[in-house]
Structures are given as structure tokens and as C-alpha cells.
Design a protein around this motif. Structure first.
Motif, PDB file in Angstrom:
ATOM      1  N   SER A  69     -74.713 -56.302 -59.693  1.00  0.00           N
ATOM      2  CA  SER A  69     -74.182 -56.468 -58.344  1.00  0.00           C
ATOM      3  C   SER A  69     -72.678 -56.269 -58.260  1.00  0.00           C
ATOM      4  N   LEU A  70     -71.982 -56.156 -59.400  1.00  0.00           N
ATOM      5  CA  LEU A  70     -70.534 -55.951 -59.361  1.00  0.00           C
ATOM      6  C   LEU A  70     -70.169 -54.578 -58.800  1.00  0.00           C
ATOM      7  N   HIS A  71     -71.039 -53.611 -58.976  1.00  0.00           N
ATOM      8  CA  HIS A  71     -70.740 -52.228 -58.614  1.00  0.00           C
ATOM      9  C   HIS A  71     -70.288 -52.107 -57.155  1.00  0.00           C
ATOM     10  N   ARG A  72     -71.110 -52.586 -56.237  1.00  0.00           N
ATOM     11  CA  ARG A  72     -70.806 -52.431 -54.819  1.00  0.00           C
ATOM     12  C   ARG A  72     -69.538 -53.174 -54.427  1.00  0.00           C
ATOM     13  N   HIS A  73     -69.274 -54.301 -55.085  1.00  0.00           N
ATOM     14  CA  HIS A  73     -68.101 -55.091 -54.708  1.00  0.00           C
ATOM     15  C   HIS A  73     -66.815 -54.515 -55.278  1.00  0.00           C
ATOM     16  N   VAL A  74     -66.884 -53.866 -56.427  1.00  0.00           N
ATOM     17  CA  VAL A  74     -65.706 -53.163 -56.933  1.00  0.00           C
ATOM     18  C   VAL A  74     -65.272 -52.105 -55.923  1.00  0.00           C
ATOM     19  N   LEU A  75     -66.221 -51.345 -55.420  1.00  0.00           N
ATOM     20  CA  LEU A  75     -65.898 -50.305 -54.439  1.00  0.00           C
ATOM     21  C   LEU A  75     -65.423 -50.917 -53.123  1.00  0.00           C
ATOM     22  N   ALA A  76     -66.044 -52.018 -52.714  1.00  0.00           N
ATOM     23  CA  ALA A  76     -65.641 -52.659 -51.465  1.00  0.00           C
ATOM     24  C   ALA A  76     -64.207 -53.184 -51.549  1.00  0.00           C
ATOM     25  N   VAL A  77     -63.862 -53.818 -52.660  1.00  0.00           N
ATOM     26  CA  VAL A  77     -62.514 -54.372 -52.809  1.00  0.00           C
ATOM     27  C   VAL A  77     -61.494 -53.253 -52.982  1.00  0.00           C
ATOM     28  N   LEU A  78     -61.855 -52.201 -53.688  1.00  0.00           N
ATOM     29  CA  LEU A  78     -60.959 -51.047 -53.779  1.00  0.00           C
ATOM     30  C   LEU A  78     -60.645 -50.517 -52.387  1.00  0.00           C
ATOM     31  N   TRP A  79     -61.673 -50.384 -51.548  1.00  0.00           N
ATOM     32  CA  TRP A  79     -61.460 -49.863 -50.202  1.00  0.00           C
ATOM     33  C   TRP A  79     -60.569 -50.801 -49.379  1.00  0.00           C
ATOM     34  N   GLU A  80     -60.738 -52.094 -49.562  1.00  0.00           N
ATOM     35  CA  GLU A  80     -59.952 -53.070 -48.805  1.00  0.00           C
ATOM     36  C   GLU A  80     -58.492 -53.120 -49.242  1.00  0.00           C
ATOM     37  N   ARG A  81     -58.223 -52.813 -50.511  1.00  0.00           N
ATOM     38  CA  ARG A  81     -56.885 -53.080 -51.042  1.00  0.00           C
ATOM     39  C   ARG A  81     -56.053 -51.844 -51.364  1.00  0.00           C
ATOM     40  N   MET A  82     -56.683 -50.721 -51.628  1.00  0.00           N
ATOM     41  CA  MET A  82     -55.928 -49.554 -52.075  1.00  0.00           C
ATOM     42  C   MET A  82     -55.490 -48.700 -50.885  1.00  0.00           C
ATOM     43  N   GLU A  83     -54.283 -48.135 -50.992  1.00  0.00           N
ATOM     44  CA  GLU A  83     -53.710 -47.362 -49.893  1.00  0.00           C
ATOM     45  C   GLU A  83     -54.222 -45.928 -49.898  1.00  0.00           C
ATOM     46  N   VAL A  84     -53.776 -45.162 -48.864  1.00  0.00           N
ATOM     47  CA  VAL A  84     -54.308 -43.826 -48.644  1.00  0.00           C
ATOM     48  C   VAL A  84     -54.018 -42.887 -49.814  1.00  0.00           C
ATOM     49  N   ALA A  85     -52.870 -43.057 -50.489  1.00  0.00           N
ATOM     50  CA  ALA A  85     -52.551 -42.177 -51.621  1.00  0.00           C
ATOM     51  C   ALA A  85     -53.606 -42.300 -52.718  1.00  0.00           C
ATOM     52  N   PHE A  86     -54.111 -43.508 -52.931  1.00  0.00           N
ATOM     53  CA  PHE A  86     -55.166 -43.713 -53.930  1.00  0.00           C
ATOM     54  C   PHE A  86     -56.411 -42.927 -53.539  1.00  0.00           C
ATOM     55  N   TRP A  87     -56.778 -42.984 -52.258  1.00  0.00           N
ATOM     56  CA  TRP A  87     -58.001 -42.310 -51.823  1.00  0.00           C
ATOM     57  C   TRP A  87     -57.822 -40.804 -51.752  1.00  0.00           C
ATOM     58  N   ASP A  88     -56.605 -40.347 -51.553  1.00  0.00           N
ATOM     59  CA  ASP A  88     -56.346 -38.909 -51.658  1.00  0.00           C
ATOM     60  C   ASP A  88     -56.568 -38.444 -53.098  1.00  0.00           C
ATOM     61  N   ALA A  89     -56.090 -39.243 -54.040  1.00  0.00           N
ATOM     62  CA  ALA A  89     -56.310 -38.917 -55.457  1.00  0.00           C
ATOM     63  C   ALA A  89     -57.792 -38.964 -55.794  1.00  0.00           C
ATOM     64  N   PHE A  90     -58.474 -39.963 -55.276  1.00  0.00           N
ATOM     65  CA  PHE A  90     -59.914 -40.113 -55.500  1.00  0.00           C
ATOM     66  C   PHE A  90     -60.676 -38.887 -54.992  1.00  0.00           C
ATOM     67  N   ARG A  91     -60.342 -38.448 -53.772  1.00  0.00           N
ATOM     68  CA  ARG A  91     -61.035 -37.308 -53.184  1.00  0.00           C
ATOM     69  C   ARG A  91     -60.791 -36.040 -54.002  1.00  0.00           C
ATOM     70  N   GLU A  92     -59.544 -35.839 -54.408  1.00  0.00           N
ATOM     71  CA  GLU A  92     -59.226 -34.654 -55.205  1.00  0.00           C
ATOM     72  C   GLU A  92     -59.915 -34.714 -56.562  1.00  0.00           C
ATOM     73  N   TRP A  93     -59.998 -35.900 -57.119  1.00  0.00           N
ATOM     74  CA  TRP A  93     -60.661 -36.096 -58.418  1.00  0.00           C
ATOM     75  C   TRP A  93     -62.120 -35.662 -58.356  1.00  0.00           C
ATOM     76  N   LEU A  94     -62.853 -36.140 -57.338  1.00  0.00           N
ATOM     77  CA  LEU A  94     -64.255 -35.764 -57.241  1.00  0.00           C
ATOM     78  C   LEU A  94     -64.420 -34.286 -56.898  1.00  0.00           C
ATOM     79  N   ASN A  95     -63.532 -33.755 -56.078  1.00  0.00           N
ATOM     80  CA  ASN A  95     -63.630 -32.336 -55.734  1.00  0.00           C
ATOM     81  C   ASN A  95     -63.367 -31.432 -56.929  1.00  0.00           C
ATOM     82  N   ARG A  96     -62.589 -31.928 -57.895  1.00  0.00           N
ATOM     83  CA  ARG A  96     -62.278 -31.135 -59.085  1.00  0.00           C
ATOM     84  C   ARG A  96     -63.159 -31.488 -60.282  1.00  0.00           C
TER      85      ARG A  96
END
Length: 673
Positions: free
Chosen positions: A355-382
Motif C-alpha cells: 500500500s505504500l506505492h500509491r501514497h508515495v506518488l500521492a505525497v510526491l504530487w502534493e509536495r513537489m514543484e512543477v520543475a520536478f514534474w517537468d523532469a519526471f515527464r521528460e524522464w518517462l518520454n526518454r
């Protein structure tokens, strides 16, 4: 469909399969799509949260079993009397509240309280205009669960009034559930804020285990004001099985969230945050694969979130870093497990509890700024390899940030990452389809792709509709896939095959395959009538032959035979479809071959093959005219002789049995002499 000149389906052996998922996702889906052969191999998956509703189809008539289950275990919340009174006075009520607080069960119980008639689940995509225009049957109850709503407007008051007047006139009742509260006051139909019942009341209803004051105190502290009904249901099961309250609450979803929040509160290092992020999209990986994925994520984080330059002298390293063993330290959320494989024992990385999986992602979304998610998106796209682990991670992220996930799925579904990207998009939608909370969004997305996407995107949606999304919404899937069948040039794949896959999926272990058969029978009856559309008749014939020819999900026999085993009374509809394709010149030859294969399936899998062949033949004969039989007789006799020449004696005997049922017996005897 893809820039790859020689696209190949994903290799199921590439990398270890993900094995650690939370209690909602217990089976594994892998959809392999080959544009050259139009072949899809699907291993269905689902959820197991202790309720049948999680896997039940979301449209159509509610089964007596579902109604009984909902009523037997139901505990009304404090807001129930208000909703009940509104439904009594206005014939309609809207329940709004967070996901998983019991709105669906509440809707069923409210409706059964008002009427003994059938209870019907409506599509979550219906809008107020459609609700106000549709016909309602007297004495029936209708539930529109997880309604996809648009922002409230003043015009909706008038539309709700039309819905209510139509329901009152018909003597029917409607309950709508949604997670979105109205932004404007609604008068015509009351909107009731829905809350879960008291957890101790639910436990008292579901288990006979007595609870002490200490147990109730432990429960209250563990839930911390956040109650998911599936948590309480699972808690009751654990208590009934003999677990203590202290141990049972350790499995609560809220307990897992508290642990994840506490870990983030300690301000973990940059690398540690990257590690839990990478693992969320690489569950079950071995160390080598995980470290490769982690390195690519760290590279993108450096681009989008550069480390601040240090003014202090950094001492030179005197030893190589020993990071691998630090990954699973005492305070880590990550563990390393030894599992068996065909090549012997190997290690895999997973979260310490599922059950930790979903909450790690939930807390990341709540706490990390847009630059983190830009990096995340580029990471998966590459990412070099998009696989099932990425798909499950995105499906988990969709629970808290579907819009973010959609920014990746949109280009992937259009073929921007080739076949792999389409496959992951299908996997994400399929995983969402078995979640009560996410299924409506998956339905809405797939419908939009079919209506307005490019050829590759339409085919991506078609494949999604042919699997778990279609199992959840069989009526919607049938309609959308038929829509594609009538416009085959708009899709990069064969829509009739996707429709056949839907039938196979439904026939394997649901009672809903008849939806496909009845729809096709209606299309054929309409288009074959005098003045019917001959182009649409050809479309219906092709789709019907594909449905009758496809094998079940196990690949062992024709899906229509599996369906008849579950629903023998449907043999009349099946016979009508067979007679249509056998009597149609363009499909006759292929239909006879397919019927021959079906006879072989009967030979291989039926306990009384001769009796079953005779039953099928008799059903076909009942739907055929004398002229139909004459046209088929010569070709079927030739095929029977060929089977004997090839020493397929059992198949020949069964085919003769079927032929005897079709052709008068004295004619058969005269011919065989």
C-alpha cells in the motif's frame, strides 16, 4: 501507426514482471498489439478489495446478488434520512462526496427502499440533457454512479427540473453519485453531501468480534479522520479471521499514508526522493534495471532542478560509493526480496508494504514543484523501454493527478512512442477501468479518442475497449466499437477484430457476452430487411463472422461455445448469426471453415460432443430455409469427405451429425450410399 518500419509487439520476457501492487490490483494485464497481424493477447486482471462491485460492470441491470449484498451489509450514515426524503419527494437525488465513502451502495439501498422493480445502472457519460430526454420504465430505479459532471451553471436548474418531471411522470426513481459538489445551489433536485457511516457501526455489522474501549481508541487514532469503506471492510475481515485490532489497523490505507508522510517529513536526500520515484515506475525490477532507470531520472532532475553550487571545498572521495546497500536501510521505504524464477533465485526491489506505492506518488504530487514534474515527464518520454511497470505506476499516479498522466498518454496513444507507447496507454486505461474511482475517466478518455483521435489513437482506444474497459462498460464498448466498424478507414487496426476480442473477453467469465450477440443480431435484421443499407450489411457480416470465429481468452475453443456453456438459452441468437454468415455469399466459405473449427472445439472440449453437435445443428436448421440448406449442402459434404480423407474421423462424424440436423435424414443416407 508508428515510425518504426518493422514494428514488433512488446516482448513479455523483457525484464522481470512487476509483482508488488496494492490490494486493489492483484492480477496482471499484458496487452500485446501487432499492427501487422491485428492480434491481441490479453491476460485479464482485476481488483480484490472484498467487494464484488469492484469488478462488476458499471452499466445495465443490477444483479439480485449485488442488491442483496448491498442491503445485507449496509450501515446508513447520518445523511441517509435526508437523501431518502429527497428521493421520496422528488423521485431524484444527487449524492456528492469523496471517493470510496459508500455512495454506490447508498444509491442501491435508497432505490430498493423506494421500489421493488429492476435497478438499472446508467452510463456515467450521460449528461443532464440526455437524462431529461430518455425514457424511464414505471417502477424502475436508476443509478448513475460516478457521474462525469461539468461546472454547475444556472441552466442546469432547468435541466434538472426536466429530469425530475420525466421521472415523476414515469413513476421511476434516479440516484446520481459524483465526487463534485455543485458550485451553485440546486433547488429542482436536492444535492446531498455524502459521508461514510461510523466505522465502529460498520464493524459491528460485519463482524461478531467484540471491540473493547482500547480497540475503538486504536481504530479512531489509526483512521485519523480519513475513512475509506474498503479499509473498514478489510479491517472487519481481518478481525473476523482472528487478528488483533493493533495488528489489523497496520494494514489500513491511512496507516501507510502516515508512514510515507513521516518519511518525507524527515527531509530525505535528493537521491532518496529519486529512488522512491523511480521505484514507483519500476516495481519488481532487479538492481541493474532499477539503477539504470534511476540514473536516467537523476539526469533529468539535474537538468530541470540543478543542484546549488557549493562554495565549500568538497573533499576528494577515497573510496567508491557503496550506494546499493544504502537503498534498503533501516528507515527506507524500499526492500529487496529474493524470488524464484526459471533461471533460479533473483532479487527484486519493492516497497516495504504494497500500500505504500500509491501514497508515495500521492505525497510526491502534493509536495513537489512543477520543475520536478517537468523532469519526471521528460524522464518517462526518454525512457528506453516502456513496459508494464511504467503502466502500473502511471495508473497509480492517475488516482491523484490524472491530468498529469494524460499529458503523457495523449502523445503515446497517437503513436509518438511507437507500439510501446500505445501499449502502455492501453495498460493504464485497463488498470483504471477496474477502479471504481477511475473507471469513468478511463471511459471518457477512450470515448474521446475514438470520436476525435487520429488513426493510431482510435485503435489504441479500440483495444482498451476490447479488454477490461469493455468488461466494465460493455454497452458503451459495443457502441463505440460498432462506430469504428462503420468507419474502418479512420482506424489503423481492424475494428471488427477489436469487437470480437470484446466478445471473447466477456464470454470468458462474465454473463455479458450476450450484449454483443444481441446487438449484432439487431443490426443484421435491420440491414438485411428490404431497402436495408447493403454497405452496413457487409460491415455487420464481417463483424459477426469475427465474433463467431474468435477463441476465448484461454485460446482453447471458440468463445461462442464458452458463452453457450454459461448461457445455453442463447443458442437461438447464436444460430441466427451463424445462418446469416453462412447464407451470405461473401462470407459463406470462411463461415463454413469457421464452423468446422467450432466442431473440432466441440470434439476436444465437450463431454458429449455428438449430442452438442446435434444441438447446434438443430438450432441452425430451425433458422434456415430450404433454399439455405440446398446452398450449403454440397460444400459441407465436400468438407466432411476431406476430413475423413485426412483421418479426422471424430470431426467428420460430428460434422455429419450437424449436417444430418440441417439436411433431411433420408437425403443424407441416400448420399452416403
Amino acid at each position: 501507426m508508428t515510425d518504426d518500419p518493422d514494428p514488433k509487439p512488446p516482448d513479455p520476457e523483457e525484464g522481470p514482471a512487476a509483482t508488488s501492487f496494492d490490494a486493489e490490483t492483484v492480477n496482471h494485464v499484458q496487452t500485446y498489439l501487432s499492427p501487422s497481424t491485428m492480434k491481441i493477447e490479453t491476460a485479464l486482471f482485476g481488483v480484490d478489495n472484498g467487494t464484488s462491485s469492484s469488478r462488476a460492470r458499471a452499466t445495465g441491470r443490477v444483479t439480485d446478488q449485488d442488491i442483496t449484498e448491498a442491503i445485507t451489509t449496509y450501515v446508513p450514515p447520518d445523511c441517509y434520512p435526508l437523501a431518502s426524503k429527497a428521493l421520496e419527494n422528488e423521485n431524484a437525488v444527487v449524492l456528492h462526496g469523496p471517493a470510496d465513502v459508500g455512495k454506490r451502495a447508498g444509491a442501491i439501498v435508497l432505490l430498493r427502499e423506494r421500489t421493488d422493480g429492476p435497478l438499472i445502472l446508467l452510463s456515467p457519460q450521460l449528461d443532464l440533457t440526455e437524462l431529461g430526454e430518455r425514457d424511464y420504465d414505471k417502477g424502475s430505479g436508476y443509478a448513475l454512479v460516478d457521474h462525469i459532471v461539468v461546472p454547475t451553471t444556472a441552466e442546469q436548474e432547468f435541466e434538472w427540473r426536466m429530469v425530475r418531471e420525466r421521472l415523476v411522470k414515469a413513476g421511476a426513481y434516479l440516484v446520481v453519485t459524483t465526487t463534485t459538489p455543485p458550485s451553485l445551489p440546486m433547488v429542482a433536485v436536492q444535492h446531498v453531501g455524502w459521508e461514510p457511516p461510523r466505522p465502529d457501526d460498520v464493524l459491528a455489522r460485519r463482524t461478531s468480534v467484540p471491540l473493547s474501549e482500547g480497540d475503538l481508541d486504536t481504530l479512531t487514532k489509526s483512521l485519523a479522520g480519513s475513512i475509506r469503506m474498503r479499509d473498514v471492510v478489510q479491517l472487519a475481515k481481518r478481525l473476523t479471521d482472528g487478528e488483533s485490532m493493533a495488528n489489523a489497523v497496520g494494514h489500513l490505507d491511512q496507516t501507510a499514508r502516515s508512514k510515507v508522510c513521516a518519511w518525507f517529513d524527515k527531509e530525505p536526500s535528493r537521491r532518496q526522493i529519486a529512488e522512491v520515484t523511480a521505484l514507483s515506475f519500476a516495481l519488481g525490477s532487479d538492481d541493474r534495471h532499477f539503477e539504470s532507470v534511476l540514473a536516467s531520472l537523476e539526469q533529468q532532475l539535474l537538468v530541470h532542478m540543478p543542484e546549488p553550487e557549493s562554495t565549500e571545498d568538497v573533499p576528494q572521495e577515497t573510496s567508491l560509493p557503496q550506494r546499493r546497500h544504502q537503498l534498503t536501510g533501516p528507515d527506507s521505504l524500499i526492500v529487496r526480496r529474493t524470488v524464484t524464477s526459471e533461471l533460479g533465485p533473483r532479487t527484486e526491489l519493492a516497497f516495504a508494504s504494497n500500500s505504500l506505492h500509491r501514497h508515495v506518488l500521492a505525497v510526491l504530487w502534493e509536495r513537489m514543484e512543477v520543475a520536478f514534474w517537468d523532469a519526471f515527464r521528460e524522464w518517462l518520454n526518454r525512457m528506453a523501454v516502456l513496459d508494464v511497470k511504467v503502466g502500473f505506476g502511471l495508473a497509480r499516479l492517475a488516482e491523484v493527478a490524472f491530468a498529469e498522466v494524460l499529458t503523457l498518454l495523449e502523445p503515446w496513444s497517437r503513436g509518438d512512442r511507437g507500439l510501446r507507447g500505445q501499449w502502455v496507454a492501453i495498460l493504464v486505461l485497463s488498470t483504471m477501468a477496474v477502479s471504481n474511482e477511475l473507471a469513468p475517466a478511463a471511459l471518457q478518455t477512450s470515448t474521446r479518442w475514438i470520436n476525435s483521435g487520429n488513426a493510431a489513437q482510435r485503435w489504441t482506444a479500440a483495444v482498451a475497449f476490447s479488454g477490461d474497459l469493455g468488461r466494465r462498460f460493455p454497452h458503451e464498448a459495443m457502441n463505440r466499437l460498432w462506430q469504428l466498424c462503420t468507419q474502418p478507414h479512420t482506424s489503423s487496426g481492424d475494428p471488427s477484430f477489436a469487437l470480437a476480442r470484446l466478445f471473447s473477453s466477456l464470454a470468458s467469465d462474465t454473463p455479458d457476452a450476450g450484449i454483443v450477440l444481441s446487438t449484432l443480431e439487431g443490426k443484421l435484421r435491420r440491414f438485411r430487411s428490404p431497402g436495408g443499407n447493403v454497405v452496413m450489411q457487409a460491415v455487420a457480416m464481417k463483424a459477426t463472422l469475427a465474433v463467431l470465429s474468435i477463441k476465448d481468452d484461454a485460446g482453447s475453443r471458440r468463445a461462442f461455445l464458452r458463452h453457450l456453456e454459461r448461457s445455453p438459452e442463447r443458442i437461438g441468437v447464436v444460430a441466427k448469426l451463424w445462418v446469416a454468415v453462412l447464407g451470405n455469399s461473401p462470407t459463406r466459405r470462411d463461415a463454413i471453415r469457421s464452423l468446422r473449427d467450432a466442431v473440432e472445439d466441440i470434439s476436444d472440449h465437450h463431454e458429449e460432443p455428438t449430442k452438442e453437435a446435434a444441438r447446434l445443428g438443430g438450432a441452425l436448421a430451425a433458422e434456415m430455409t430450404a433454399d439455405d440448406r440446398v446452398r450449403l449442402e454440397s460444400e459441407m459434404r465436400l468438407l466432411t469427405k476431406r476430413e475423413r480423407a485426412e483421418n479426422n474421423e471424430v470431426v467428420a462424424v460430428l460434422f455429419t451429425t450437424l449436417l444430418e440436423a440441417l439436411i433431411p435424414e433420408d437425403t443424407v443416407r441416400k448420399e452416403t450410399r
